[in-house]
Design an enzyme around this catalytic site. Structure first.
Site, PDB file in Angstrom:
ATOM      1  N   GLY A  75     -71.731  29.846  13.149  1.00 41.31           N
ATOM      2  CA  GLY A  75     -71.461  30.509  14.607  1.00 41.31           C
ATOM      3  C   GLY A  75     -71.038  28.928  15.291  1.00 41.31           C
ATOM      4  O   GLY A  75     -70.611  28.387  16.038  1.00 41.31           O
ATOM      5  N   THR A  76     -71.949  28.795  14.786  1.00 43.27           N
ATOM      6  CA  THR A  76     -72.443  26.924  15.275  1.00 43.27           C
ATOM      7  C   THR A  76     -71.768  25.745  15.202  1.00 43.27           C
ATOM      8  O   THR A  76     -71.173  25.336  16.291  1.00 43.27           O
ATOM      9  CB  THR A  76     -73.545  26.297  14.948  1.00 43.27           C
ATOM     10  OG1 THR A  76     -74.551  27.855  15.140  1.00 43.27           O
ATOM     11  CG2 THR A  76     -74.363  25.458  15.151  1.00 43.27           C
ATOM     12  N   ASN A 154     -78.179  37.187  22.456  1.00 44.71           N
ATOM     13  CA  ASN A 154     -78.910  37.831  20.816  1.00 44.71           C
ATOM     14  C   ASN A 154     -80.427  38.260  21.179  1.00 44.71           C
ATOM     15  O   ASN A 154     -79.962  38.676  20.438  1.00 44.71           O
ATOM     16  CB  ASN A 154     -78.977  36.495  20.217  1.00 44.71           C
ATOM     17  CG  ASN A 154     -79.199  34.687  21.348  1.00 44.71           C
ATOM     18  OD1 ASN A 154     -78.620  34.472  21.547  1.00 44.71           O
ATOM     19  ND2 ASN A 154     -80.203  34.367  20.387  1.00 44.71           N
ATOM     20  N   GLN A 182     -72.719  37.252  18.369  1.00 43.41           N
ATOM     21  CA  GLN A 182     -73.794  39.070  18.472  1.00 43.41           C
ATOM     22  C   GLN A 182     -72.025  40.155  19.022  1.00 43.41           C
ATOM     23  O   GLN A 182     -72.462  41.225  19.435  1.00 43.41           O
ATOM     24  CB  GLN A 182     -74.692  39.532  19.434  1.00 43.41           C
ATOM     25  CG  GLN A 182     -75.464  37.252  19.010  1.00 43.41           C
ATOM     26  CD  GLN A 182     -76.759  38.847  18.015  1.00 43.41           C
ATOM     27  OE1 GLN A 182     -76.389  39.794  16.995  1.00 43.41           O
ATOM     28  NE2 GLN A 182     -77.274  37.221  17.508  1.00 43.41           N
ATOM     29  N   SER A 202     -70.484  35.097  14.032  1.00 43.93           N
ATOM     30  CA  SER A 202     -70.429  34.329  12.406  1.00 43.93           C
ATOM     31  C   SER A 202     -70.412  35.491  11.337  1.00 43.93           C
ATOM     32  O   SER A 202     -70.772  36.461  12.319  1.00 43.93           O
ATOM     33  CB  SER A 202     -71.746  34.106  12.470  1.00 43.93           C
ATOM     34  OG  SER A 202     -72.399  33.910  11.377  1.00 43.93           O
ATOM     35  N   GLY A 203     -70.211  35.005  10.134  1.00 44.76           N
ATOM     36  CA  GLY A 203     -70.446  35.992   9.234  1.00 44.76           C
ATOM     37  C   GLY A 203     -71.212  37.207   9.404  1.00 44.76           C
ATOM     38  O   GLY A 203     -71.113  38.069   9.010  1.00 44.76           O
ATOM     39  N   CYS A 328     -84.031  32.070  15.968  1.00 41.61           N
ATOM     40  CA  CYS A 328     -84.175  30.097  15.833  1.00 41.61           C
ATOM     41  C   CYS A 328     -85.095  29.508  16.799  1.00 41.61           C
ATOM     42  O   CYS A 328     -85.774  28.758  16.648  1.00 41.61           O
ATOM     43  CB  CYS A 328     -83.132  29.916  16.057  1.00 41.61           C
ATOM     44  SG  CYS A 328     -81.816  30.421  15.895  1.00 41.61           S
TER      45      CYS A 328
HETATM   46  C1  LIG Z   1     -75.390  34.167  20.215  1.00 42.12           C
HETATM   47  C2  LIG Z   1     -75.203  33.467  18.976  1.00 42.12           C
HETATM   48  N1  LIG Z   1     -74.550  32.643  19.495  1.00 42.12           N
HETATM   49  C3  LIG Z   1     -74.389  31.288  18.168  1.00 42.12           C
HETATM   50  C4  LIG Z   1     -75.207  31.812  16.799  1.00 42.12           C
HETATM   51  C5  LIG Z   1     -75.166  30.587  15.797  1.00 42.12           C
HETATM   52  O1  LIG Z   1     -74.658  31.642  14.233  1.00 42.12           O
HETATM   53  P1  LIG Z   1     -74.481  30.795  12.614  1.00 42.12           P
HETATM   54  O2  LIG Z   1     -76.197  30.661  12.758  1.00 42.12           O
HETATM   55  O3  LIG Z   1     -73.296  30.992  12.358  1.00 42.12           O
HETATM   56  O4  LIG Z   1     -74.693  29.122  13.168  1.00 42.12           O
HETATM   57  C6  LIG Z   1     -76.388  33.286  16.925  1.00 42.12           C
HETATM   58  C7  LIG Z   1     -77.279  33.284  15.520  1.00 42.12           C
HETATM   59  O5  LIG Z   1     -78.271  33.267  16.052  1.00 42.12           O
HETATM   60  C8  LIG Z   1     -76.749  33.543  18.095  1.00 42.12           C
HETATM   61  O6  LIG Z   1     -77.585  34.842  18.016  1.00 42.12           O
END
Ligand SMILES: Cc1ncc(COP(=O)(O)O)c(C=O)c1O
Length: 385
Positions: A75-76, A154, A182, A202-203, A328
């Site tokens: 997702g990032t 999140n 989310q 994000s998977g 995170c």
């Molecule tokens: C709202 C949100 N965006 C982005 C991310 C990041 O996703 P990824 O872990 O796949 O990079 C997260 C992960 O906690 C999230 O909750």
């Protein structure tokens, strides 16, 4: 040994257990089908076809066209790709509008851009965790390259009115990205009816493995690649495809589409039973944020007079996994930026736990947690008294 044998896993917003059906689907692509999807011979075609099948399944869940799905590593990465592409489109549009409650994928990226001279408007939220749409509208100018606003938070599960936000952004002539990491798999989404330019997912938040994500890229939206090199993903994201994980994500999306009603009924019922039980049994417990416009699986609960880090430790000893703020930021001991933005003081923020449920939880687990959590809060309060 499996991690899940006697664990009460209530941290599905941090990550999810990979669905056994997903594992089954991906294994042949680790074990047997090793062809490079860019190769012209038959075993290359096998993996190429598998990627296209996965793309169609993701598109099915999102209500968009398969050609609008671009696989990424997470997702990032998807969010970074959207933001950087939007900024490269027009030299005269270098302003970004976002919110103070975004995940660090957006937050840190925009903070970095601000340090490098980009104008960034940070929209605040009220005590419910909601933005003011009139404020959003007036923040968008002729210089705005991108509005990036998450769909669901999140930490609190609060849902922003993304359809309305997307319409406002479109009317003002800017590009819209939503971080739906989310949201996808938890509430129904139909992108064919929404003016969204970019969407990140994000998977690992929907029972696929970690290390695979998607950037939805609306077919009319201009795009400059973030990861450059080879011609994979129609030259929009270079690098040999992570075939097994893409296959896994496709299967996870198919299962999510089938299970969306389960989220709205069974998962919601477990969350509501848990929340009501906690509020009834723990004096002074409070829910953070909008309780109506919220994901069906999440509750953010504040317990006065305790530090969430102490609760987390004791809950872990009793087999309960949940989190303080977002995964995170755990370990940093800083009060959550989301709860602060909602106007809560540091004491409330530091006494908050997030419980997020999922399809592998059961009512029996909820009943067990309702015995344990009040005991643990009581114990920490006694020590602190
Ligand atoms: C709202 C949100 N965006 C982005 C991310 C990041 O996703 P990824 O872990 O796949 O990079 C997260 C992960 O906690 C999230 O909750």
């Amino acid at each position: 040994m499996s991690d899940s044998s006697d664990i009460l896993y209530f941290d599905n917003n941090a990550t999810t257990q990979v669905d056994p059906l997903v594992v089954e689907e991906m294994l042949p692509f680790l074990r047997d089908h090793y062809g490079n999807p860019s190769s012209a011979y038959r075993i290359g075609r096998t993996t190429r076809d598998a990627i296209e099948k996965a793309r169609a399944r993701v598109a099915g869940l999102l209500g968009c066209e398969a050609s609008e799905i671009q696989f990424t590593s997470c997702g990032t990465e998807s969010t970074n790709a959207a933001i950087h592409s939007a900024l490269r489109m027009d030299r005269d549009r270098q302003h970004i509008v976002t919110t103070r409650v975004e995940h660090s994928a957006t937050l840190k990226t925009c903070e970095g851009l601000a340090k490098r001279g980009h104008a960034v408007t940070w929209l605040g939220v009220n005590a419910d965790g909601q933005i003011n749409l009139a404020e959003l509208e007036s923040a968008i100018t002729d210089e705005t390259a991108l509005v990036s606003i998450m769909w669901a938070n999140n930490e609190t599960g609060v849902l922003f009115p993304v359809e309305e936000i997307a319409r406002i952004v479109r009317e003002k002539g800017a590009v819209f990205h939503t971080d739906a990491v989310q949201t996808i798999g938890k509430v129904p989404v139909n992108l064919s009816a929404m003016p969204v330019n970019f969407l990140s997912l994000s998977g690992h938040k929907l029972h696929a493995p970690k290390g695979v994500g998607v950037l939805y890229l609306n077919r009319k939206t201009k795009f400059t690649p973030f990861v450059t090199g080879g011609g994979q993903e129609t030259s929009r994201r270079a690098g040999t495809e992570n075939v097994a994980h893409i296959v896994a994500l496709g299967k996870a999306c198919e299962l999510a589409a089938q299970g969306i009603a389960h989220e709205a009924t069974e998962v919601r019922a477990m969350r509501d039973t848990f929340e009501a039980g906690i509020l009834a049994s723990i004096p002074g417990a409070q829910v953070n944020g909008d309780r109506v416009n919220r994901l069906p699986n999440t509750t953010s609960l504040a317990f006065s007079g305790v530090e969430s880090e102490a609760l987390l430790m004791l809950l872990d000893q009793r087999g309960i996994c949940c989190s303080a703020g977002s995964a995170c930021t755990t370990g940093q001991h800083e009060p959550s930026h989301v709860l602060r933005a909602m106007g809560y003081d540091d004491t409330r923020a530091r006494g908050t736990l997030r419980f997020s449920f999922g399809r592998f939880n059961t009512p029996a687990q909820i009943a067990r947690a309702l015995e344990i959590v009040p005991q643990v809060v009581e114990k920490v309060r006694r020590v602190n008294a």
